[in-house]
Design a protein around this motif. Structure first.
Motif, short mmCIF file in Angstrom:
data_model
loop_
_atom_site.label_atom_id
_atom_site.label_comp_id
_atom_site.label_asym_id
_atom_site.label_seq_id
_atom_site.Cartn_x
_atom_site.Cartn_y
_atom_site.Cartn_z
N SER A 103 -11.60 -15.77 72.12
CA SER A 103 -12.47 -16.92 72.32
C SER A 103 -12.71 -17.10 73.81
O SER A 103 -13.83 -17.35 74.25
CB SER A 103 -11.84 -18.19 71.74
OG SER A 103 -11.77 -18.08 70.33
N THR A 161 -16.32 -16.68 76.19
CA THR A 161 -16.75 -17.92 76.85
C THR A 161 -16.88 -17.70 78.36
O THR A 161 -17.80 -18.21 78.99
CB THR A 161 -15.71 -19.04 76.59
OG1 THR A 161 -15.31 -18.97 75.23
CG2 THR A 161 -16.28 -20.41 76.85
N HIS A 163 -7.76 -23.38 70.84
CA HIS A 163 -9.21 -23.36 71.05
C HIS A 163 -9.90 -24.42 70.19
O HIS A 163 -10.87 -25.03 70.60
CB HIS A 163 -9.74 -21.96 70.72
CG HIS A 163 -11.17 -21.75 71.09
ND1 HIS A 163 -11.60 -21.85 72.38
CD2 HIS A 163 -12.26 -21.46 70.34
CE1 HIS A 163 -12.92 -21.63 72.42
NE2 HIS A 163 -13.34 -21.39 71.19
N ASP A 173 -11.80 -24.43 67.51
CA ASP A 173 -13.19 -24.29 67.03
C ASP A 173 -13.28 -25.04 65.69
O ASP A 173 -12.42 -24.86 64.83
CB ASP A 173 -13.50 -22.80 66.84
CG ASP A 173 -14.96 -22.54 66.56
OD1 ASP A 173 -15.56 -21.77 67.31
OD2 ASP A 173 -15.51 -23.12 65.58
N LEU A 189 -14.05 -31.80 68.70
CA LEU A 189 -14.55 -30.44 68.87
C LEU A 189 -13.81 -29.80 70.04
O LEU A 189 -13.81 -30.35 71.14
CB LEU A 189 -16.04 -30.48 69.25
CG LEU A 189 -17.06 -30.85 68.18
CD1 LEU A 189 -18.42 -31.03 68.84
CD2 LEU A 189 -17.15 -29.76 67.13
N TYR A 190 -13.19 -28.65 69.83
CA TYR A 190 -12.52 -27.90 70.90
C TYR A 190 -11.52 -28.75 71.69
O TYR A 190 -11.24 -28.46 72.85
CB TYR A 190 -13.55 -27.29 71.88
CG TYR A 190 -14.58 -26.43 71.18
CD1 TYR A 190 -14.24 -25.17 70.71
CD2 TYR A 190 -15.87 -26.88 70.98
CE1 TYR A 190 -15.16 -24.37 70.05
CE2 TYR A 190 -16.81 -26.11 70.31
CZ TYR A 190 -16.45 -24.86 69.85
OH TYR A 190 -17.38 -24.08 69.20
N THR A 191 -10.99 -29.79 71.07
CA THR A 191 -10.06 -30.66 71.79
C THR A 191 -8.84 -30.92 70.92
O THR A 191 -8.96 -31.31 69.76
CB THR A 191 -10.74 -32.02 72.10
OG1 THR A 191 -12.00 -31.76 72.70
CG2 THR A 191 -9.88 -32.86 73.04
#
Ligand code: FAD
Ligand code: FES
Ligand code: FES
Lengths: 285, 157
Positions: A36, A40, A118, A120, A156-158
């Protein structure tokens, strides 16, 4: 497509890695499987100045069993979980989920810790980790702590992990007798990520549902437990009618359903219900 | 940013070079080692054209840093034929018309070598599943499946 410049350090212990995170603060990023992070960075959506490669830290790898729990090192790859004899024997849902991720090359490199960090919204691990009531162990500057799967995903992503923390292990309780699980997903055809993915763990005694846990990924910005489905079916028989009625509750209380070019909100809601029904039917059969 | 010296062994030959940490492994293989058999298709970790075997694992080498391969043993398409004789998988692609433009072929063959190592006698569906990480824009995949079946048979006999 080449990442921006960075310094690269591959420490051999968790303590060294922690020291590097402390020294470099937010400009540092941990590297696990890279599947990932590196894409990125190539898109320059992430431009860390320091990469701390965890791959030379042996202590973060491997799967073991200890007092009713499987302990999975954060750096354990999807492939290792897919083929782990221990996972197959004790918690087949883990091996089944791993096998559903991406493709062979992705599973060879990607790690469970990296996937969880990550976060996702369409990743596969969150569904299983939630259904199995796993705990995520992390170490930071202030020592070790344990985070319940249900408290781990924030947005999201957190996640609940701080930038200066390292996920070290995932602790997964081994389910008791009469308990079975399954993971089913509809993959987005190009990437393999879940448009909807449902992990189910259920305890069945003489066709009665004694316990049920349903983890859903791909549908909302945060993976979740479908609590409405779980409470609806608990105590009832696993008949097709009961299962279908309970599965209708798969998106109850979820107000941030994802919508993108691959699937509309309405379609994702429908997928969540259909995959919940199929997953329960398959595990209960 | 500081460069570092890395050592790798590709198809049995040692390659030592000073690299920037951000160099991708595919660029090391193609531009530093000069082994241009591994292709760059998408450069976004989707197509699998850059697949090589790194320490026994099929990897999309555009999604890995060269510096991570310090000390690694790498196998690329150039290392498959022995003394000019095609490897059974290469022969399968030749015999079964497993390629048209050939762009995906090196990655496809390396992924197939991983597949057959893990499962010497795969079913058609296992072959398709095992090659999911490799895209082909020409063949429609059927002849690729046939090629892998040919190789599986030949490697077992
Ligand atoms: C073509 C393709 C298809 C894919 N398909 C799927 C799919 O179908 N399903 C799916 O679930 N995933 C899929 N993935 C994602 C894949 O599973 C990734 O490997 C995974 O999401 C990230 O894990 P990693 O080990 O590669 O982490 P990395 O990319 O190395 O890291 C990801 C993030 O996590 C952080 N991190 C890593 N390890 C730790 C740690 N121990 N502690 C704290 N932070 C850490 C990193 O700093 C980074 O921010 C796909 C990826 C690709 C390239
Ligand atoms: S070039 Fe690496 S996956 Fe396409
Ligand atoms: S033969 Fe042309 S892409 Fe596969």
């Amino acid at each position: 497509m080449i990442p921006g410049s960075f310094e690269y350090i591959a420490p051999s212990s968790v303590d060294e890695a922690l020291a590097l995170l402390k020294e470099n603060g937010e400009s540092a990023k941990l590297l696990a499987g890279g599947h990932s992070l590196i894409p990125t960075m190539k898109l320059r959506l992430a431009e860390p100045e320091v990469i701390v490669d965890l791959n030379r830290i042996g202590a973060l790898k491997g799967i073991s069993e200890s007092s009713g729990t499987l302990i999975i090192g954060a750096l354990t790859t999807h492939y290792e979980l897919e083929t782990s004899d221990l996972a197959h024997r004790k918690i087949p849902l883990l091996a089944q989920t791993a096998a559903a991720i991406g493709d062979v090359q992705v599973r060879n490199k990607g790690t469970i810790g990296g996937s969880l960090a990550h976060a996702d919204p369409a990743a596969d691990w969150p569904a299983a980790i939630l259904a199995l009531d796993a705990e995520i162990k992390a170490v930071g500057q202030g020592g070790e702590r344990s985070i319940k799967a249900s408290d781990f995903f924030e947005d999201l992503y957190t996640t609940a992990i701080d930038p200066e923390e390292i996920i070290t292990e995932i602790h997964v309780p081994i389910p008791g007798a009469n308990t079975k699980g399954t993971y089913l997903k509809l993959p987005q055809i190009a990437s393999g990520f879940a448009l909807a993915g449902v992990a189910v763990i259920l305890t069945q005694v003489e066709n009665i549902c004694q316990n049920l846990a349903v983890g859903v990924t791909g549908v909302s910005s945060v993976p979740y437990r479908a609590a409405g489905v779980e409470s609806d079916l608990r105590g009832k028989a696993f008949s097709s009618d009961n299962i279908a009625a309970a599965a209708e509750k798969a998106v109850d209380g979820i107000d941030d359903v994802l919508e993108d070019i691959h699937a509309s909100e309405a379609y994702r809601k429908n997928l969540a219900k259909v995959y919940t029904r199929r997953a329960i039917e398959s595990a209960a059969s | 940013m500081s460069k570092k010296v890395i050592n790798t062994k590709i198809n049995g030959t040692n390659y030592t070079a000073e690299v920037e940490p951000r160099m991708l492994l595919i660029h090391f293989i193609r531009d530093v080692a000069g082994l241009t058999g591994s292709h760059i298709g998408c450069e976004t970790s989707i197509c699998g054209a850059c697949t090589a075997i790194v320490d026994g694992m099929a990897v999309k080498t555009c999604a890995m840093l060269a510096i991570q391969a310090d000390g690694a043993e790498i196998n690329t398409i150039e290392g498959l034929a022995e003394n000019g004789d095609l490897h059974p998988i290469q022969e399968g692609f030749w015999e079964c018309h497993g390629l048209q433009c050939g762009f995906c072929t090196p990655g496809m063959i390396m992924a197939a070598s991983q597949l057959l190592e893990r499962n010497p006698n795969p079913t058609e569906s296992e072959i398709r599943h095992g090659l999911e990480g490799n895209l082909c824009r020409c063949t429609g995949y059927q002849h690729i499946v046939n090629a892998v079946q040919y190789a599986a048979q030949k490697m077992q006999s």
